[in-house]
Design a protein around this motif. Structure first.
Motif, mmCIF file in Angstrom:
data_model
loop_
_atom_site.group_PDB
_atom_site.id
_atom_site.type_symbol
_atom_site.label_atom_id
_atom_site.label_comp_id
_atom_site.label_asym_id
_atom_site.label_seq_id
_atom_site.Cartn_x
_atom_site.Cartn_y
_atom_site.Cartn_z
ATOM 1 N N GLN A 1 -7.549 0.543 5.512
ATOM 2 C CA GLN A 1 -8.365 -0.672 5.362
ATOM 3 C C GLN A 1 -7.681 -1.694 4.469
ATOM 4 O OE1 GLN A 1 -12.160 1.415 4.282
ATOM 5 N NE2 GLN A 1 -12.960 -0.012 5.797
ATOM 6 N N HIS B 1 5.925 -0.970 -0.135
ATOM 7 C CA HIS B 1 5.004 -0.203 -0.980
ATOM 8 C C HIS B 1 5.026 -0.756 -2.404
ATOM 9 C CE1 HIS B 1 8.936 1.723 -1.249
ATOM 10 N NE2 HIS B 1 8.619 1.844 -2.525
ATOM 11 N N MET C 1 -3.405 -2.628 1.495
ATOM 12 C CA MET C 1 -3.982 -1.629 2.400
ATOM 13 C C MET C 1 -4.210 -0.327 1.651
ATOM 14 S SD MET C 1 -3.866 -2.699 5.761
ATOM 15 C CE MET C 1 -3.775 -1.190 6.695
ATOM 16 N N ASN C 2 -5.369 0.282 1.898
ATOM 17 C CA ASN C 2 -5.655 1.607 1.357
ATOM 18 C C ASN C 2 -6.373 2.403 2.429
ATOM 19 O OD1 ASN C 2 -6.117 3.803 -0.286
ATOM 20 N ND2 ASN C 2 -7.807 2.864 -1.413
ATOM 21 N N LYS C 3 -5.784 3.521 2.813
ATOM 22 C CA LYS C 3 -6.374 4.407 3.830
ATOM 23 C C LYS C 3 -6.821 3.640 5.081
ATOM 24 C CE LYS C 3 -8.010 7.913 0.581
ATOM 25 N NZ LYS C 3 -8.179 7.355 -0.730
ATOM 26 N N SER D 1 -0.800 4.343 4.482
ATOM 27 C CA SER D 1 -1.984 3.472 4.425
ATOM 28 C C SER D 1 -2.142 2.612 5.689
ATOM 29 C CB SER D 1 -1.943 2.584 3.173
ATOM 30 O OG SER D 1 -0.760 1.815 3.147
ATOM 31 N N GLY E 1 0.860 -1.183 0.000
ATOM 32 C CA GLY E 1 0.000 0.000 0.000
ATOM 33 C C GLY E 1 0.886 1.219 0.000
ATOM 34 N N GLU E 2 0.278 2.365 -0.342
ATOM 35 C CA GLU E 2 1.119 3.563 -0.433
ATOM 36 C C GLU E 2 1.415 4.123 0.959
ATOM 37 O OE1 GLU E 2 -2.297 6.852 -1.470
ATOM 38 O OE2 GLU E 2 -1.562 5.508 -3.019
ATOM 39 N N LYS F 1 0.377 0.388 6.995
ATOM 40 C CA LYS F 1 1.134 -0.876 6.965
ATOM 41 C C LYS F 1 2.028 -1.013 8.201
ATOM 42 C CE LYS F 1 3.371 0.284 3.153
ATOM 43 N NZ LYS F 1 2.949 1.692 3.064
ATOM 44 N N TYR G 1 -8.066 -0.186 -6.410
ATOM 45 C CA TYR G 1 -6.827 0.368 -5.850
ATOM 46 C C TYR G 1 -5.634 -0.568 -6.114
ATOM 47 C CZ TYR G 1 -3.454 2.114 -2.482
ATOM 48 O OH TYR G 1 -2.304 2.588 -1.892
#
Ligand code: ATP
Length: 255
Positions: free
Chosen positions: A225, A206, A221-223, A43, A39-40, A45, A243
């Motif tokens: 979640q 990432h 993972m995003n934001k 997010s 994830g970015e 992690k 995503y």
């Protein structure tokens, strides 16, 4: 919880004060498998693995994290000290930040054995150095960290994290401080060595291609979640979440 699961995250929500960094995350990792969290930046992690490593005293954690069946929220500081290194260990992004510049490599191992009440065993250390392809063990042991290249330092960090045979290893962006060719070889090495030792691994990155290189399964993972979980093959070939597709398109590095 499945009997073969090493770690289970069950509806985990983590907040720093008013800010929710991780929201309602559930997944499990079977013994001996590698799970990558991708994830970015921001997010959630690192928050997730730091919570599982008992590093988030200041955060509010709800839900359950079960390590070999034990809810980590019930562990005392003494339990954590005993667990770290022996049952669970962590590889961080930048090894030079936690290798002591004034201690030889051998003293790093000696300190670790002593901290866990084990007697120092040089042949076991040399075997482990061989396993991480630091083959000139006698010389390496007498070196100081600054005398090793970045890639060698990260191999050393892997050796230190595995020497006491933990059942689970967390790795938070373990290769992002390294140049690209070295990144690939360190990832391959981590997979090889942890497989040889039967350790379970949760790696944070990432880079979804790096994740696929090393992991059996990937969680995206995003934001805060977890928007997708699946085998590396499934996630790479048939990403379900929009995503995940964006992450795949955005990775240009061939790791
Ligand atoms: N100690 C802290 N105190 C307050 N907020 C924090 C703390 N650590 C992280 N956060 C916040 O929690 C959110 C998730 O951060 P986290 O570091 O877990 O993300 P990440 O996906 O690991 O990002 P990166 O890849 O940049 O490390 C972010 O909004 C971050 O600002």
């Amino acid at each position: 919880m499945n009997k073969s699961d090493c770690i289970v995250f069950d509806k985990v929500t983590i907040s720093y004060g008013a800010e929710q960094a991780v929201r309602d995350v559930s997944f499990s990792v079977p013994n001996g498998e590698v799970f990558a969290i991708v994830g970015e930046s921001g997010s959630g992690k690192s928050t997730l693995v730091r919570a599982a490593f008992g590093m988030l005293k200041q955060a509010n954690i709800s839900g359950q994290i079960l390590l070999n069946g034990t809810d980590i929220s019930t562990l005392s500081d003494g339990d954590w000290r005993q667990l770290r290194g022996t049952k669970i260990s962590m590889i961080f992004q930048n090894p030079s930040a936690y290798l002591n510049p004034n201690r030889t490599v051998e003293n790093h191992f000696k300190d670790l054995f002593r901290a866990h009440g084990e007697s120092y065993d040089v042949s076991r250390v040399i075997d482990m150095l061989n396993l991480v392809h630091l083959t000139d063990g006698e010389r390496i042991l007498q070196s100081y960290p600054f005398q090793l290249s970045g890639g060698m330092q990260q191999r050393l960090a892997i050796a230190l994290s595995l020497i006491l045979k933990p059942s689970i290893v967390f790795a938070d962006e373990p290769t992002s401080a390294l140049d690209m060719l070295v990144q690939a070889s360190v990832l391959d090495l981590m997979k090889e060595v942890t497989q040889a030792l039967g350790a379970t691994v949760i790696i944070v990155t990432h880079n979804i291609k790096a994740a696929a290189r090393i992991a059996n399964s990937i969680g995206v993972m995003n934001k805060g979640q977890l928007v997708e979980v699946g085998s590396s093959e499934e996630v790479m070939a048939h990403p379900k979440d929009e995503y995940t597709r964006i992450l795949l398109d955005s990775v240009t590095k061939v790791v």
